[in-house]
Design a protein around this motif. Structure first.
Motif, short mmCIF file in Angstrom:
data_model
loop_
_atom_site.label_atom_id
_atom_site.label_comp_id
_atom_site.label_asym_id
_atom_site.label_seq_id
_atom_site.Cartn_x
_atom_site.Cartn_y
_atom_site.Cartn_z
N ILE A 49 -34.58 13.48 -60.04
CA ILE A 49 -33.52 12.57 -59.33
C ILE A 49 -32.62 13.15 -58.58
CG2 ILE A 49 -33.63 11.56 -61.68
CD1 ILE A 49 -31.00 12.36 -62.19
N ALA A 50 -33.37 14.26 -58.08
CA ALA A 50 -32.19 14.71 -57.11
C ALA A 50 -32.35 13.54 -55.71
CB ALA A 50 -32.85 16.12 -56.66
N PRO A 51 -33.60 13.10 -55.69
CA PRO A 51 -33.66 12.55 -54.12
C PRO A 51 -32.81 10.93 -54.22
CG PRO A 51 -35.83 13.37 -54.77
CD PRO A 51 -35.05 13.86 -55.84
N LEU A 52 -32.89 10.55 -55.79
CA LEU A 52 -31.98 8.80 -56.00
C LEU A 52 -30.72 9.73 -55.69
CD1 LEU A 52 -33.67 8.08 -59.61
CD2 LEU A 52 -34.16 6.71 -57.38
N MET A 53 -29.82 10.63 -55.94
CA MET A 53 -29.37 11.15 -55.21
C MET A 53 -28.63 11.01 -54.64
SD MET A 53 -27.04 11.73 -58.31
CE MET A 53 -28.72 10.90 -58.82
N GLN A 54 -29.54 11.40 -52.84
CA GLN A 54 -29.04 10.62 -51.86
C GLN A 54 -29.64 10.43 -51.68
OE1 GLN A 54 -32.40 13.63 -50.05
NE2 GLN A 54 -30.99 15.50 -50.59
N PHE A 55 -30.02 8.51 -51.81
CA PHE A 55 -30.40 7.18 -51.79
C PHE A 55 -28.38 6.16 -52.34
CE2 PHE A 55 -31.20 3.30 -54.00
CZ PHE A 55 -31.19 2.37 -53.23
N VAL A 56 -27.97 7.27 -53.08
CA VAL A 56 -27.18 6.61 -53.04
C VAL A 56 -25.84 7.55 -52.86
CG1 VAL A 56 -27.26 4.95 -55.47
CG2 VAL A 56 -26.02 7.97 -55.35
N GLY A 57 -25.62 8.14 -51.53
CA GLY A 57 -25.47 8.99 -50.58
C GLY A 57 -24.39 9.87 -51.84
N LEU A 58 -24.42 10.70 -52.41
CA LEU A 58 -24.54 11.41 -53.27
C LEU A 58 -25.25 12.87 -52.66
CD1 LEU A 58 -23.58 10.54 -56.64
CD2 LEU A 58 -22.40 10.89 -55.10
N PRO A 59 -24.26 14.28 -53.00
CA PRO A 59 -25.84 15.86 -52.51
C PRO A 59 -26.50 15.42 -53.54
CG PRO A 59 -22.85 16.18 -52.52
CD PRO A 59 -23.21 14.47 -53.24
#
Length: 320
Positions: A49-59
């Motif tokens: 789920i790491a790519p999802l973090m970038q999608f919502v503006g998180l590291p």
């Protein structure tokens, strides 16, 4: 005297029934999750789920924090968070906190929802999907307004004794289960007292017009409020008990559980997120408005679908 004895007997009986229902779900789930954690399942999922973090503006590192919250609990996620030396803005801390608040302790809470008759797939979709949707909306708002861009300040760190032995873990779980029973007894005692005094009827009457818009019946009002303020385990456990007795219609159980999945433990969990630098208005009022609006839309859509189809897709009766 007989009335008092009967009151206490009924309270004890109801408490044992609710606790037994919860323990049948919690104990096996706690063991399975522990095994999953020990074999690296949480770390593997966090990488997914790491790519999802970038999608919502998180590291991307925050994927492990959210995965820990989803599979274990908020406290464990905070322990993971303090071990990262990744600076975040107040906006990012608020986004992460919102995701954690909407989707945490999933194995146990999904099990509770299933026991009440709500489908597993819907519970996961509504909570994980709701968390991502809310986080994405917040990212867009913060980007458009440029607000909450100051560095987040963590004002408290959870204690970590360092003792990770299975024995210590097992002792902690037994203590937690004992505390759960005490809380359940206190809740049911208060609920029965409110019924005797007629206060429950007054509360339900005052809130029924508002909750009717969400599709929640008067019978489910107080139990839903318990879940919102104290937690899904307690409100959900009481709802399961009433659902088995057939006191609350399955569709109302579905709406209540959906709302509680997005909005529960409003006091304790909000305070936990404040200590990592999240914005109060976002994680309290923002989450409150988001959950109510989303559930109102879901409730309206479900009512437009044929009843039998709803029972196949979203919920079923668990009345004995």
């Amino acid at each position: 005297m007989n009335g008092v004895t009967g009151f206490l007997t009924r309270t004890c009986k109801d408490s044992v029934n609710v606790a037994t229902t919860l323990y049948k779900i919690m104990i096996p789930t706690i063991i399975v999750v522990k095994v999953f954690e020990e074999f690296g399942g949480v770390i593997w999922f966090s990488n997914v789920i790491a790519p999802l973090m970038q999608f919502v503006g998180l590291p991307s590192e925050m994927g492990l924090v959210w995965a820990t919250a989803m599979f274990i609990n908020i406290y464990s996620a905070l322990v993971v968070l303090i071990n990262f030396d990744v600076p975040m803005t107040v906006a990012q801390a608020s986004i992460l906190s919102s995701m954690i608040l909407l989707a945490h302790s999933m194995p146990i809470e999904v099990g509770l929802a299933k026991k009440s008759g709500v489908s597993i797939w819907w519970t996961i979709l509504s909570r994980v999907g709701g968390a991502l949707l809310f986080a994405w909306i917040l990212k867009l708002i913060y980007q458009a307004t440029g607000s909450l861009q100051d560095p987040a300040q963590m004002i408290w760190q959870p204690s970590n004794s360092g003792d990770v032995s299975l024995t210590n873990w097992a002792i902690n779980q037994v203590q937690n289960l004992a505390i759960v029973f005490v809380i359940i007894f206190a809740l049911i005692f208060v609920l029965n007292l409110l019924k005797v005094l007629g206060i429950e009827r007054l509360i339900a009457k005052a809130l029924s017009p508002f909750l009717r818009l969400l599709g929640i019946s008067r019978e489910a009002t107080n139990l839903t409020l318990i879940g919102i303020t104290l937690g899904l385990s307690y409100g959900g456990g009481l709802l399961i008990n009433e659902a088995k007795k057939g006191h609350i219609p399955p569709r109302d159980i579905f709406t209540s559980i959906t709302l509680l999945g997005l909005l529960h433990s409003l006091i304790e969990d909000t305070l936990l997120m404040l200590v990592i630098g999240a914005d109060f208005n976002t994680i309290f009022w923002g989450r409150l408005v988001f959950a109510l609006v989303l559930v109102a839309v879901i409730s309206r859509m479900v009512r437009l679908i044929d009843g039998k189809r709803c029972e196949r897709l979203f919920y079923r009766s668990v009345a004995c």
